[in-house]
Design a protein around this motif. Structure first.
Motif, PDB file in Angstrom:
ATOM      1  N   LEU A 171       0.796  -1.222   0.000  1.00  0.00           N
ATOM      2  CA  LEU A 171       0.000   0.000   0.000  1.00  0.00           C
ATOM      3  C   LEU A 171       0.833   1.279   0.000  1.00  0.00           C
ATOM      4  N   LYS A 172       2.009   1.249   0.628  1.00  0.00           N
ATOM      5  CA  LYS A 172       2.776   2.480   0.837  1.00  0.00           C
ATOM      6  C   LYS A 172       4.078   2.540   0.042  1.00  0.00           C
ATOM      7  N   PHE A 173       4.995   1.655   0.360  1.00  0.00           N
ATOM      8  CA  PHE A 173       6.337   1.758  -0.230  1.00  0.00           C
ATOM      9  C   PHE A 173       6.360   1.393  -1.712  1.00  0.00           C
ATOM     10  N   LYS A 174       5.656   0.327  -2.069  1.00  0.00           N
ATOM     11  CA  LYS A 174       5.652  -0.208  -3.447  1.00  0.00           C
ATOM     12  C   LYS A 174       6.991  -0.828  -3.839  1.00  0.00           C
ATOM     13  N   LYS A 175       8.092  -0.233  -3.386  1.00  0.00           N
ATOM     14  CA  LYS A 175       9.409  -0.834  -3.644  1.00  0.00           C
ATOM     15  C   LYS A 175      10.322  -0.610  -2.441  1.00  0.00           C
ATOM     16  N   VAL A 176      11.322  -1.508  -2.313  1.00  0.00           N
ATOM     17  CA  VAL A 176      12.284  -1.424  -1.214  1.00  0.00           C
ATOM     18  C   VAL A 176      13.670  -1.243  -1.810  1.00  0.00           C
ATOM     19  N   ASP A 177      14.330  -0.157  -1.433  1.00  0.00           N
ATOM     20  CA  ASP A 177      15.686   0.103  -1.928  1.00  0.00           C
ATOM     21  C   ASP A 177      16.750  -0.537  -1.034  1.00  0.00           C
ATOM     22  N   ILE A 178      16.529  -0.466   0.272  1.00  0.00           N
ATOM     23  CA  ILE A 178      17.518  -0.998   1.213  1.00  0.00           C
ATOM     24  C   ILE A 178      16.801  -1.730   2.350  1.00  0.00           C
ATOM     25  N   LEU A 179      17.252  -2.941   2.623  1.00  0.00           N
ATOM     26  CA  LEU A 179      16.812  -3.686   3.808  1.00  0.00           C
ATOM     27  C   LEU A 179      18.034  -3.902   4.690  1.00  0.00           C
ATOM     28  N   ILE A 180      17.953  -3.451   5.938  1.00  0.00           N
ATOM     29  CA  ILE A 180      19.043  -3.667   6.895  1.00  0.00           C
ATOM     30  C   ILE A 180      18.550  -4.617   7.984  1.00  0.00           C
ATOM     31  N   ASN A 181      19.057  -5.847   7.938  1.00  0.00           N
ATOM     32  CA  ASN A 181      18.713  -6.855   8.946  1.00  0.00           C
ATOM     33  C   ASN A 181      19.603  -6.645  10.161  1.00  0.00           C
ATOM     34  N   ASN A 182      19.131  -5.800  11.063  1.00  0.00           N
ATOM     35  CA  ASN A 182      19.939  -5.401  12.215  1.00  0.00           C
ATOM     36  C   ASN A 182      19.514  -6.108  13.506  1.00  0.00           C
ATOM     37  N   ALA A 183      18.261  -6.535  13.597  1.00  0.00           N
ATOM     38  CA  ALA A 183      17.767  -7.153  14.828  1.00  0.00           C
ATOM     39  C   ALA A 183      18.571  -8.399  15.156  1.00  0.00           C
ATOM     40  N   GLY A 184      18.863  -8.571  16.419  1.00  0.00           N
ATOM     41  CA  GLY A 184      19.610  -9.742  16.827  1.00  0.00           C
ATOM     42  C   GLY A 184      19.365 -10.083  18.277  1.00  0.00           C
ATOM     43  N   MET A 185      19.578 -11.361  18.591  1.00  0.00           N
ATOM     44  CA  MET A 185      19.447 -11.810  19.970  1.00  0.00           C
ATOM     45  C   MET A 185      20.783 -12.376  20.426  1.00  0.00           C
ATOM     46  N   LEU A 186      21.275 -11.866  21.537  1.00  0.00           N
ATOM     47  CA  LEU A 186      22.583 -12.286  22.065  1.00  0.00           C
ATOM     48  C   LEU A 186      22.376 -13.080  23.344  1.00  0.00           C
ATOM     49  N   LEU A 187      22.832 -14.320  23.323  1.00  0.00           N
ATOM     50  CA  LEU A 187      22.735 -15.180  24.501  1.00  0.00           C
ATOM     51  C   LEU A 187      24.140 -15.536  24.973  1.00  0.00           C
ATOM     52  N   ASN A 188      24.452 -15.233  26.231  1.00  0.00           N
ATOM     53  CA  ASN A 188      25.738 -15.592  26.828  1.00  0.00           C
ATOM     54  C   ASN A 188      25.467 -16.634  27.909  1.00  0.00           C
ATOM     55  N   LYS A 189      25.783 -17.911  27.594  1.00  0.00           N
ATOM     56  CA  LYS A 189      25.425 -19.014  28.481  1.00  0.00           C
ATOM     57  C   LYS A 189      26.386 -20.173  28.236  1.00  0.00           C
ATOM     58  N   PRO A 226      10.018  -9.398  -3.579  1.00  0.00           N
ATOM     59  CA  PRO A 226       9.131  -8.967  -4.661  1.00  0.00           C
ATOM     60  C   PRO A 226       9.110  -7.456  -4.881  1.00  0.00           C
ATOM     61  N   PHE A 227       9.585  -6.703  -3.906  1.00  0.00           N
ATOM     62  CA  PHE A 227       9.573  -5.241  -3.978  1.00  0.00           C
ATOM     63  C   PHE A 227      10.962  -4.670  -4.283  1.00  0.00           C
ATOM     64  N   MET A 228      11.917  -5.551  -4.591  1.00  0.00           N
ATOM     65  CA  MET A 228      13.295  -5.107  -4.824  1.00  0.00           C
ATOM     66  C   MET A 228      13.697  -5.320  -6.276  1.00  0.00           C
ATOM     67  N   ASN A 229      14.715  -4.583  -6.718  1.00  0.00           N
ATOM     68  CA  ASN A 229      15.235  -4.746  -8.075  1.00  0.00           C
ATOM     69  C   ASN A 229      16.763  -4.856  -8.022  1.00  0.00           C
ATOM     70  N   ASN A 230      17.403  -4.792  -9.188  1.00  0.00           N
ATOM     71  CA  ASN A 230      18.857  -5.006  -9.213  1.00  0.00           C
ATOM     72  C   ASN A 230      19.660  -3.832  -8.673  1.00  0.00           C
ATOM     73  N   LYS A 231      18.975  -2.768  -8.269  1.00  0.00           N
ATOM     74  CA  LYS A 231      19.665  -1.651  -7.617  1.00  0.00           C
ATOM     75  C   LYS A 231      19.463  -1.675  -6.103  1.00  0.00           C
ATOM     76  N   SER A 232      18.636  -2.593  -5.629  1.00  0.00           N
ATOM     77  CA  SER A 232      18.361  -2.693  -4.195  1.00  0.00           C
ATOM     78  C   SER A 232      19.528  -3.365  -3.465  1.00  0.00           C
ATOM     79  N   HIS A 233      19.564  -3.169  -2.170  1.00  0.00           N
ATOM     80  CA  HIS A 233      20.693  -3.661  -1.369  1.00  0.00           C
ATOM     81  C   HIS A 233      20.185  -4.254  -0.059  1.00  0.00           C
ATOM     82  N   VAL A 234      20.549  -5.503   0.192  1.00  0.00           N
ATOM     83  CA  VAL A 234      20.253  -6.157   1.465  1.00  0.00           C
ATOM     84  C   VAL A 234      21.536  -6.205   2.284  1.00  0.00           C
TER      85      VAL A 234
END
Length: 227
Positions: A69-87, A117-125
């Motif tokens: 509905l809004k973006f229609k396309k994605v230029d950059i996806l930054i997978n930053n979320a993470g879980m840190l377990l020290n055990k 589906p919203f990315m093209n060859n100029k997009s960056h993951v």
């Protein structure tokens, strides 16, 4: 030129700083985190945020609807979320491993799949990994689940870059050294890292905008320590 950016793990640390940097530069941002309040309270222009859990299938539907509905396309996806377990490994259960991998591996994989589906060859993951996930780097006891999960996304990045090299986005992974974040403080109380969250966010900001001109399927070590 304004771009459409998706960032996960935005309630604090590097992700929080990244949202502010992209907003200030005039880009449109979808900020995703289990706790959306810190970003919501900033009231930044061109920033949308809602609660999002990488391990909840229903939350991905919400992202898909927003993109439709809004973006229609994605230029950059930054997978930053993470879980840190020290055990200690002997105390690390299958459930512990599953929880860490659900966020750090399966969540990254599914987030990419929904955005493709919203990315093209100029997009960056850009996926955020850790020096602990790099073969041959110095390892720390207690991080069996965390560091092995971070190694998995390095290989995943290489595979996806090959699979989508003709028409798809570029895929790169940044293996970060220690950064002074709340997550680090929780896992290693009292440890002082040489880099602040903002300093690392500035590097990732620049890399996500320009790195795909020079790199695809690459793991870059972002650390000033040796080895």
């Amino acid at each position: 030129m304004s771009k459409n950016i998706i960032i996960t793990g935005t309630s604090r640390g590097i992700g929080f700083e990244l949202v502010k940097l992209f907003s200030k530069a005039g880009h449109r941002v979808l900020a995703l985190s289990r706790n959306e309040q810190p970003i919501f309270e900033l009231g930044l222009p061109n920033v949308t945020t809602f609660p999002f859990d990488l391990s909840n299938p229903l939350d991905y539907k919400r992202v898909e609807t927003f993109l439709d509905l809004k973006f229609k396309k994605v230029d950059i996806l930054i997978n930053n979320a993470g879980m840190l377990l020290n055990k200690p490994f002997e105390e690390t259960t299958i459930a512990d491993f599953e929880q860490v991998y659900k966020t750090n591996v399966f969540g990254v994989s599914e987030m990419i799949r929904k955005c493709l589906p919203f990315m093209n060859n100029k997009s960056h993951v850009v996926t955020i990994s850790s020096m602990g996930g790099v073969q041959g780097s110095m390892k720390f006891p207690g991080l069996a689940a965390y560091s092995s999960s971070k190694g998995a996304v390095v290989t995943l990045t290489e595979l996806l870059a090959e699979e989508y090299k003709v028409n798809g986005p570029s895929f790169n992974v940044l293996a970060l050294g220690a950064v002074q974040t709340e997550m680090l403080e929780e896992a290693f109380p009292g440890y002082q890292a040489p880099i602040t969250a903002l300093e690392m966010a500035e590097y990732i900001f620049d890399f996500s905008l320009t790195g795909n001109k020079y790199y695809n399927g690459k793991m870059l070590q972002v650390s000033n320590s040796t080895p």
